[in-house]
Design a protein around this motif. Structure first.
Motif, PDB file in Angstrom:
ATOM      1  N   GLU A  53       0.900  -1.067   0.022  1.00 38.11           N
ATOM      2  CA  GLU A  53      -0.108   0.139  -0.009  1.00 38.11           C
ATOM      3  C   GLU A  53       0.996   1.269  -0.027  1.00 38.11           C
ATOM      4  O   GLU A  53       0.530   2.410  -0.382  1.00 38.11           O
ATOM      5  CB  GLU A  53      -0.918  -0.185   1.277  1.00 38.11           C
ATOM      6  N   LEU A  54       1.983   1.037   0.394  1.00 37.17           N
ATOM      7  CA  LEU A  54       2.956   2.313   0.054  1.00 37.17           C
ATOM      8  C   LEU A  54       2.857   2.871  -1.412  1.00 37.17           C
ATOM      9  O   LEU A  54       3.422   4.112  -1.491  1.00 37.17           O
ATOM     10  CB  LEU A  54       4.629   1.949   0.566  1.00 37.17           C
ATOM     11  N   PHE A  55       2.934   1.919  -2.292  1.00 38.46           N
ATOM     12  CA  PHE A  55       2.825   2.374  -3.676  1.00 38.46           C
ATOM     13  C   PHE A  55       1.559   3.021  -4.012  1.00 38.46           C
ATOM     14  O   PHE A  55       1.587   4.317  -4.577  1.00 38.46           O
ATOM     15  CB  PHE A  55       2.879   1.159  -4.535  1.00 38.46           C
ATOM     16  N   ASN A  56       0.585   2.670  -3.345  1.00 36.40           N
ATOM     17  CA  ASN A  56      -0.957   3.493  -3.218  1.00 36.40           C
ATOM     18  C   ASN A  56      -0.495   4.765  -2.720  1.00 36.40           C
ATOM     19  O   ASN A  56      -1.189   5.839  -3.237  1.00 36.40           O
ATOM     20  CB  ASN A  56      -1.860   2.727  -2.589  1.00 36.40           C
ATOM     21  N   ILE A  57       0.172   4.953  -1.715  1.00 41.96           N
ATOM     22  CA  ILE A  57       0.317   6.209  -0.869  1.00 41.96           C
ATOM     23  C   ILE A  57       1.324   7.109  -1.797  1.00 41.96           C
ATOM     24  O   ILE A  57       0.956   8.207  -2.063  1.00 41.96           O
ATOM     25  CB  ILE A  57       0.952   5.910   0.511  1.00 41.96           C
ATOM     26  N   TRP A  58       2.221   6.590  -2.304  1.00 45.35           N
ATOM     27  CA  TRP A  58       3.176   7.259  -3.378  1.00 45.35           C
ATOM     28  C   TRP A  58       2.424   7.978  -4.490  1.00 45.35           C
ATOM     29  O   TRP A  58       2.649   9.067  -4.842  1.00 45.35           O
ATOM     30  CB  TRP A  58       4.318   6.325  -3.891  1.00 45.35           C
ATOM     31  N   LYS A  59       1.244   6.911  -5.187  1.00 55.10           N
ATOM     32  CA  LYS A  59       0.616   7.487  -6.409  1.00 55.10           C
ATOM     33  C   LYS A  59      -0.431   8.650  -5.915  1.00 55.10           C
ATOM     34  O   LYS A  59      -0.850   9.294  -6.842  1.00 55.10           O
ATOM     35  CB  LYS A  59      -0.185   6.388  -6.923  1.00 55.10           C
ATOM     36  N   GLY A  60      -0.894   8.443  -4.538  1.00 55.39           N
ATOM     37  CA  GLY A  60      -1.701   9.604  -4.259  1.00 55.39           C
ATOM     38  C   GLY A  60      -3.067   9.151  -3.990  1.00 55.39           C
ATOM     39  O   GLY A  60      -4.120   9.682  -3.632  1.00 55.39           O
ATOM     40  N   SER A  67      -4.971  17.064  11.598  1.00 54.50           N
ATOM     41  CA  SER A  67      -3.911  17.962  11.868  1.00 54.50           C
ATOM     42  C   SER A  67      -2.626  17.230  11.934  1.00 54.50           C
ATOM     43  O   SER A  67      -2.747  16.126  12.165  1.00 54.50           O
ATOM     44  CB  SER A  67      -4.054  18.623  13.366  1.00 54.50           C
ATOM     45  N   LEU A  68      -1.530  17.956  11.945  1.00 51.27           N
ATOM     46  CA  LEU A  68      -0.277  17.126  11.844  1.00 51.27           C
ATOM     47  C   LEU A  68      -0.157  16.420  13.402  1.00 51.27           C
ATOM     48  O   LEU A  68       0.475  15.326  13.347  1.00 51.27           O
ATOM     49  CB  LEU A  68       0.765  18.300  11.764  1.00 51.27           C
ATOM     50  N   ALA A  69      -0.501  17.108  14.485  1.00 52.41           N
ATOM     51  CA  ALA A  69      -0.329  16.566  15.737  1.00 52.41           C
ATOM     52  C   ALA A  69      -1.168  15.291  15.692  1.00 52.41           C
ATOM     53  O   ALA A  69      -0.901  14.197  16.501  1.00 52.41           O
ATOM     54  CB  ALA A  69      -1.027  17.636  16.642  1.00 52.41           C
ATOM     55  N   MET A  70      -2.470  15.253  15.155  1.00 53.61           N
ATOM     56  CA  MET A  70      -3.375  14.181  15.288  1.00 53.61           C
ATOM     57  C   MET A  70      -2.701  13.053  14.354  1.00 53.61           C
ATOM     58  O   MET A  70      -2.536  12.047  14.901  1.00 53.61           O
ATOM     59  CB  MET A  70      -4.535  14.335  14.613  1.00 53.61           C
ATOM     60  N   ASP A  71      -1.890  13.267  13.179  1.00 54.12           N
ATOM     61  CA  ASP A  71      -1.290  12.248  12.670  1.00 54.12           C
ATOM     62  C   ASP A  71      -0.141  11.820  13.318  1.00 54.12           C
ATOM     63  O   ASP A  71       0.254  10.337  13.271  1.00 54.12           O
ATOM     64  CB  ASP A  71      -0.882  12.985  11.217  1.00 54.12           C
ATOM     65  N   LEU A  92      -3.203   3.985   5.479  1.00 49.09           N
ATOM     66  CA  LEU A  92      -2.558   2.900   5.705  1.00 49.09           C
ATOM     67  C   LEU A  92      -3.092   2.496   7.119  1.00 49.09           C
ATOM     68  O   LEU A  92      -3.297   1.333   7.633  1.00 49.09           O
ATOM     69  CB  LEU A  92      -1.055   3.127   5.652  1.00 49.09           C
ATOM     70  N   THR A  93      -3.138   3.487   7.976  1.00 39.70           N
ATOM     71  CA  THR A  93      -3.574   3.299   9.413  1.00 39.70           C
ATOM     72  C   THR A  93      -4.342   4.372   9.712  1.00 39.70           C
ATOM     73  O   THR A  93      -4.189   5.553   8.916  1.00 39.70           O
ATOM     74  CB  THR A  93      -2.301   3.092  10.236  1.00 39.70           C
ATOM     75  N   GLY A  94      -5.228   4.318  10.636  1.00 35.57           N
ATOM     76  CA  GLY A  94      -6.074   5.424  11.068  1.00 35.57           C
ATOM     77  C   GLY A  94      -6.410   5.354  12.901  1.00 35.57           C
ATOM     78  O   GLY A  94      -5.896   4.555  13.310  1.00 35.57           O
ATOM     79  N   LEU A  95      -7.130   6.245  12.999  1.00 31.96           N
ATOM     80  CA  LEU A  95      -7.554   6.537  14.445  1.00 31.96           C
ATOM     81  C   LEU A  95      -8.311   5.304  14.955  1.00 31.96           C
ATOM     82  O   LEU A  95      -8.303   4.734  15.972  1.00 31.96           O
ATOM     83  CB  LEU A  95      -8.486   7.705  14.637  1.00 31.96           C
ATOM     84  N   ALA A  96      -9.222   4.486  14.068  1.00 34.56           N
ATOM     85  CA  ALA A  96     -10.066   3.689  14.505  1.00 34.56           C
ATOM     86  C   ALA A  96      -9.117   2.461  14.710  1.00 34.56           C
ATOM     87  O   ALA A  96      -9.296   1.679  15.517  1.00 34.56           O
ATOM     88  CB  ALA A  96     -11.182   3.391  13.404  1.00 34.56           C
ATOM     89  N   GLN A  97      -7.977   2.210  13.887  1.00 36.52           N
ATOM     90  CA  GLN A  97      -7.153   1.111  14.186  1.00 36.52           C
ATOM     91  C   GLN A  97      -6.319   1.031  14.966  1.00 36.52           C
ATOM     92  O   GLN A  97      -6.049  -0.021  15.994  1.00 36.52           O
ATOM     93  CB  GLN A  97      -6.090   0.907  12.784  1.00 36.52           C
ATOM     94  N   VAL A  98      -6.183   2.503  15.899  1.00 29.34           N
ATOM     95  CA  VAL A  98      -5.561   2.336  16.970  1.00 29.34           C
ATOM     96  C   VAL A  98      -6.267   2.458  18.373  1.00 29.34           C
ATOM     97  O   VAL A  98      -5.760   2.770  19.465  1.00 29.34           O
ATOM     98  CB  VAL A  98      -4.418   3.670  16.996  1.00 29.34           C
ATOM     99  N   SER A  99      -7.651   2.582  18.124  1.00 24.32           N
ATOM    100  CA  SER A  99      -8.394   2.720  19.118  1.00 24.32           C
ATOM    101  C   SER A  99      -9.303   1.298  19.416  1.00 24.32           C
ATOM    102  O   SER A  99     -10.568   1.334  19.885  1.00 24.32           O
ATOM    103  CB  SER A  99      -9.452   3.739  18.843  1.00 24.32           C
ATOM    104  N   ILE A 123      -1.889   8.131   6.969  1.00 30.31           N
ATOM    105  CA  ILE A 123      -2.797   8.021   8.194  1.00 30.31           C
ATOM    106  C   ILE A 123      -4.314   8.443   7.485  1.00 30.31           C
ATOM    107  O   ILE A 123      -4.348   9.791   6.760  1.00 30.31           O
ATOM    108  CB  ILE A 123      -2.288   9.405   9.227  1.00 30.31           C
ATOM    109  N   GLY A 124      -5.382   8.027   7.865  1.00 29.59           N
ATOM    110  CA  GLY A 124      -6.492   8.422   7.420  1.00 29.59           C
ATOM    111  C   GLY A 124      -7.558   7.152   7.734  1.00 29.59           C
ATOM    112  O   GLY A 124      -7.055   6.027   8.220  1.00 29.59           O
ATOM    113  N   PRO A 125      -8.816   7.253   7.418  1.00 30.55           N
ATOM    114  CA  PRO A 125      -9.698   6.137   7.412  1.00 30.55           C
ATOM    115  C   PRO A 125      -9.328   5.003   6.470  1.00 30.55           C
ATOM    116  O   PRO A 125      -9.122   5.273   5.479  1.00 30.55           O
ATOM    117  CB  PRO A 125     -11.122   6.766   7.251  1.00 30.55           C
ATOM    118  N   ARG A 126      -9.400   3.820   7.089  1.00 36.76           N
ATOM    119  CA  ARG A 126      -9.110   2.633   6.173  1.00 36.76           C
ATOM    120  C   ARG A 126     -10.100   2.393   4.891  1.00 36.76           C
ATOM    121  O   ARG A 126     -11.254   2.736   5.214  1.00 36.76           O
ATOM    122  CB  ARG A 126      -9.053   1.322   7.146  1.00 36.76           C
TER     123      ARG A 126
END
Length: 212
Positions: free
Chosen positions: A98-105, A166-170, A137-144, A110-113
């Motif tokens: 999924e790193l390639f999905n991130i690289w492509k845009g 925000s940057l702090a949230m990420d 790739l990961t998100g708030l729900a995944q760490v909660s 960090i975001g909702p799965r």
């Protein structure tokens, strides 16, 4: 506002580029092991909705075999998921492509799965906010609670993330992700059993409400 519009995408591109280069030996080793233990193709491709519900192709390492019954139908997921596949999921190594999905845009770090396309009609108006940002790739729900949150709570966490982005949230989510990956207690080996199918759950709920 600047981070949401410009900074986040810049960091995604920059960090995913570095990660792809640094992790390329691991990607290669895992790819070879998947080919030997699970067969071909090495990658699992599936369409998922991204930002603004635009469909993209998600890439992961496959974790299941193609075993079928006498009639040629695929066996249930639980019977096709091997110990090696469970290990890939438990360590999140299956997510590396999924790193390639991130690289492509298509995605963000960090975001909702990104969930199934078939779930799109079943979100509430509030829950649809999850698609106003790139999936992660990961998100708030995944760490909660990772895969053990029920759907209502999981989607509520996605909305909370979007509203507080925000940057702090990420950075907070990224740090917690590292902790979760090294502590496998919150990882469900059979995610379908842990969370169920959103469409089926909400369809049944809708039927019960009609009958009430």
């Amino acid at each position: 506002m600047f981070y949401r519009k410009f900074g986040k995408r810049f960091l995604d591109f920059f960090l995913s580029s570095i990660a792809i280069i640094l992790l390329s030996p691991i990607l290669l080793v895992v790819a070879v092991l998947v080919r030997i233990k699970l067969g071909s193709p090495v990658l699992f491709h599936q369409e998922r909705p991204g930002k603004d519900e635009k469909i993209f192709t998600l890439c992961k390492f496959r974790t299941m075999t193609d075993k079928r019954d006498a009639q040629g139908n695929l066996l249930p997921d639980a019977k096709r998921l091997t110990k090696f596949g469970k290990m890939l999921r438990a360590t999140s190594l299956d997510e590396l492509p999924e790193l390639f999905n991130i690289w492509k845009g298509d995605m963000s770090i960090i975001g909702p799965r990104p969930l199934l396309v078939s779930y799109l009609p079943w979100y509430t108006q509030e829950e649809k906010l999850r698609h106003t940002v790139r999936p992660g790739l990961t998100g708030l729900a995944q760490v909660s609670g990772r895969n053990f949150l029920d759907w209502d709570k999981r989607l509520a966490k996605d909305v909370e993330y979007v509203k507080k982005l925000s940057l702090a949230m990420d950075l907070k989510v990224l740090w917690k992700t590292v902790m979760v990956v090294f502590d496998h207690s919150e990882v469900a080996e059979d995610t379908s059993a842990a969370e169920g199918n959103l469409a089926e759950i909400r369809s049944k709920r809708q039927e019960r409400e009609k009958q009430a």
